[in-house]
Design a protein around this motif. Structure first.
Motif, PDB file in Angstrom:
ATOM      1  N   THR A  78       5.393  -3.388   7.058  1.00 15.24           N
ATOM      2  CA  THR A  78       4.694  -4.027   5.947  1.00 15.24           C
ATOM      3  C   THR A  78       5.201  -5.453   5.813  1.00 15.24           C
ATOM      4  O   THR A  78       6.419  -5.684   5.811  1.00 15.24           O
ATOM      5  CB  THR A  78       4.919  -3.275   4.623  1.00 15.24           C
ATOM      6  OG1 THR A  78       6.327  -3.080   4.414  1.00 15.24           O
ATOM      7  CG2 THR A  78       4.233  -1.923   4.648  1.00 15.24           C
ATOM      8  N   ASP A 136      -0.687  -1.169   2.447  1.00 15.06           N
ATOM      9  CA  ASP A 136      -1.052   0.190   2.872  1.00 15.06           C
ATOM     10  C   ASP A 136      -1.964   0.075   4.087  1.00 15.06           C
ATOM     11  O   ASP A 136      -3.137  -0.226   3.974  1.00 15.06           O
ATOM     12  CB  ASP A 136      -1.764   0.914   1.732  1.00 15.06           C
ATOM     13  CG  ASP A 136      -2.067   2.366   2.080  1.00 15.06           C
ATOM     14  OD1 ASP A 136      -1.862   2.754   3.253  1.00 15.06           O
ATOM     15  OD2 ASP A 136      -2.508   3.109   1.197  1.00 15.06           O
ATOM     16  N   SER A 176      -6.487   1.892   2.396  1.00 15.33           N
ATOM     17  CA  SER A 176      -6.332   0.503   1.965  1.00 15.33           C
ATOM     18  C   SER A 176      -7.682  -0.119   1.643  1.00 15.33           C
ATOM     19  O   SER A 176      -7.775  -1.044   0.826  1.00 15.33           O
ATOM     20  CB  SER A 176      -5.631  -0.308   3.057  1.00 15.33           C
ATOM     21  OG  SER A 176      -6.435  -0.384   4.229  1.00 15.33           O
TER      22      SER A 176
END
Length: 686
Positions: free
Chosen positions: A361, A105, A110
């Motif tokens: 990601t 994230d 995060s």
């Protein structure tokens, strides 16, 4: 230490605000009878930031992470305290899992997951000898950190607050000016490709930076949220600029190589340049007139006999139109941001931005970081249990913090080596304070004055990005090493052991991170490139359906992540030959061909399917491998076969098919010679 540009009033003001908030938090924690009031003061310096939105964001997610960590402590420690090995593994797995989620994230939230992980380690291990106090200690820790957060947030919002919005608006203005300058360079063809590529890389990296600022400005209340929405819409259009300029540059260069005299759509570049020079003052009528001229040229080209050069001119004309529309949107949004008005365009783009946002990601990097913190905790706990050292828990506590905080770095070893001397400075100051000066102090105010001699200069260093690390390490380590409590501690043995465990944790983190998760900049950049290639391969194979805005945003995000790593590579590195913007253009063209496929006759589909299979294989394999030239030649031949079919047909679908093929050939076969088109009649497209 010298501060670049010298000490400014805002630096001193930030330091005084932070110091005042820290001492206020420390005083409140003492008055409330909390056992470790230094956590309140330390929290202020951990989340300190000159900008109100940034500190509000960190404060919110630090509190959330602390609460989550406290809940996990209450669940783990009392139930597993009778099995040290199992408890160590559980805390290690929890910390690793939280770090894994945090790295996936890439938004400000995060921080909450990362903090929850190392809060379990920081607070959980000292409770091994007193598991019955887990709930009380966890609640106290939340209270101490909450006091620090509230003091910092209130101070920064009340005392001469600095908002991110104006800074962000200025950064956007600079980005647009730089993009406009690069656009002029592309259209006039008066600069070399290497320089243009460097400028594109810088703009992509700036998009990443602007996105971070936009996330923070959303925490500045309703006005900040509205500004963040406008900025998000503008950034969506900014992302579209980069692949457009990349393709326009390639098309202009190809047409120029075909002959010294260029006309038609190439001549339109002069009109676009004139419009761009007065874009900030151009009226909607002038923009519409330019678009009308471009459409007229497009119709003229549609009526001419088909040729490869004609396809390139058609493609260029369409991209010039897209460029004008994007810049016009940017101008409307810029005006919207300046005036605070709400336009339908902004609302539409902002809604698309919220739906389409999907950042890169890296599951591999996240897993590697999670494994590294788990290994560190297990090794530290093994040393602690084997030696029976009372302060051995500090190895796991502080080692996990180092691993978590530096998890996003490819190689954290150089940073850890810089941290070591700064921690030593903080240790020496803490030693002098705690055993020489503080025993002679008479009251709280004398203590505040004494701490100010170090913390205020350190806060000035924290206000400047170039010296932030020095100020942060000195201030935070000083507060936590002194373990400021309700009374002055003169237990030298406890102080020495705690400090030794902290430095031992630093050494252990350096060893673990350099062996388990350290990777080179080239390796990291290649992983990012291959992740982009994998997306193009999946689109070509029909295994992924994505919106054009989504793939553009994701590929631009990857490019922005690659840029700082490219600066660390030698000039002759083979990886520098790759162009992720070309790969993005290929993906967009493949996506368009996939969307056109249902409208085509079977004869057209067979050739297109063979081409898309070849494109998928090209990007699925190492695109920069030794067979690259052979694959590009094979793909060029397949594109030419499909082009002959498209040029022999008529209708809107045929024109769109040929246009997408021309764009695909330009993106994936830039060095191939011009195609030999025979225009044989193989079918028609309505």
């Amino acid at each position: 230490m010298m501060i670049p540009g010298g000490i400014k009033l805002e630096h001193v003001l930030f330091s005084l605000k932070t110091f005042g908030a820290g001492m206020l938090a420390y005083w409140i924690a003492i008055r409330c009878g909390l056992s470790d009031p230094y956590w309140a003061a330390g929290t202020v310096y951990v989340i300190a930031n000159p900008l109100a939105g940034a500190i509000a964001s960190r404060a919110l997610y630090r509190l959330a992470g602390t609460v989550l960590g406290a809940v996990l402590i209450v669940l783990l420690v009392p139930n597993l305290v009778f099995s040290p090995l199992l408890l160590s593994a559980a805390i290690g797995l929890t910390c690793g899992a939280c770090l894994f989620v945090s790295m996936l994230d890439r938004s400000p939230r995060s921080y909450a997951f990362m903090l929850a992980g190392y809060t379990v380690s920081l607070t959980g291990f000292p409770l091994v000898n007193a598991p019955g106090t887990s709930f009380d200690v966890s609640v106290e820790r939340v209270e101490e950190i909450a006091i620090g957060i509230l003091c910092a947030a209130i101070t920064v919002q009340v005392v001469f607050p600095w908002h991110i919005g104006p800074m962000l608006a200025k950064r956007v203005e600079g980005w647009l000016d730089n993009a406009a300058a690069m656009t002029r360079s592309v259209l006039t063809r008066n600069t070399n490709r290497a320089k243009l590529q460097d400028e594109r890389h810088k703009l992509a990296a700036d998009v990443i930076s602007l996105r971070s600022f936009t996330d923070q400005v959303a925490h500045e209340g309703v006005r900040g949220w509205n500004r963040a929405e406008r900025m998000g819409a503008l950034q969506q259009r900014m992302i579209a600029v980069l692949p457009l300029l990349s393709e326009i540059e390639d098309l202009l260069n190809t047409l120029e190589r075909n002959g010294p005299e260029v006309s038609g759509p190439v001549a339109l570049t002069g009109k676009v340049l004139q419009w761009l020079d007065k874009e900030t003052s151009a009226t909607r009528g002038e923009t519409d007139a330019l678009l009308f001229d471009i459409d007229a040229e497009q119709r003229r080209l549609d009526d001419q006999p088909h040729s490869w050069e004609g396809l390139l001119r058609q493609r260029l004309t369409g991209k010039l139109r897209d460029l004008v529309e994007v810049w016009a949107d940017c101008q409307s949004l810029r005006t919207d941001i300046s005036s605070g008005e709400t336009h339908e365009l902004r609302q539409h783009l902002a809604a698309r931005h919220r739906r389409a946002r999907d950042l890169h990601t890296d599951y591999g990097a996240a897993l590697r970081s999670a494994v590294s913190v788990f290994i560190l905790i297990m090794v530290a706990c093994a040393i602690w249990i084997w030696t029976g050292w009372t302060y051995g828990a500090g190895l796991a506590q502080f080692g996990s913090v180092f691993c978590c905080v530096l998890a996003t770095m490819d190689n954290a070893t150089p940073v850890l080596r810089k941290v070591a001397p700064l921690m030593l400075v903080a240790f020496v100051i803490a030693l002098l304070y705690q055993f020489v000066f503080m025993p002679a102090l008479g009251d709280f105010y004398a203590l505040v004055a004494l701490l100010g001699l170090v913390l205020i200069p350190a806060g000035v260093l924290m206000a400047v990005p170039a010296t932030w690390m020095t100020g942060f390490q000195v201030s935070v380590n000083l507060i936590y090493m002194m373990t400021l409590g309700n009374q002055v501690s003169t237990d030298f043995t406890a102080f020495a052991n705690a400090s030794l465990s902290t430095f031992g944790a630093l050494a252990l983190a350096t060893i673990i991170m350099s062996t388990v998760r350290a990777v080179s900049a080239e390796h990291s950049a290649m992983r990012l490139l291959r992740s982009g290639w994998r997306v193009v391969s999946q689109i070509a194979a029909g295994r992924r359906q994505v919106a054009p805005e989504l793939i553009a945003g994701r590929m631009t995000d990857r490019l922005g992540l690659i840029v700082p790593r490219l600066t660390l590579l030698p000039p002759d590195a083979a990886l520098l030959e790759n162009d992720l913007l070309r790969d993005l253009r290929a993906g967009l063209c493949v996506l368009e061909l996939r969307n056109l496929r249902p409208e085509m006759p079977d004869a057209f589909r067979l050739g297109l399917d063979r081409l898309l299979d070849q494109v998928s294989e090209h990007y699925r394999n190492d695109k920069s491998g030794p067979a690259r030239a052979e694959r590009e030649s094979a793909m060029a031949g397949m594109v030419d076969e499909c082009l002959n079919q498209a040029l022999a047909a008529s209708g809107t679908t045929a024109r769109r098919f040929g246009n997408a093929l021309a764009g695909l050939r330009s993106a994936i076969c830039p060095g191939q010679p011009a195609p030999d088109l025979n225009f044989s009649d193989r079918g028609t497209l309505a």
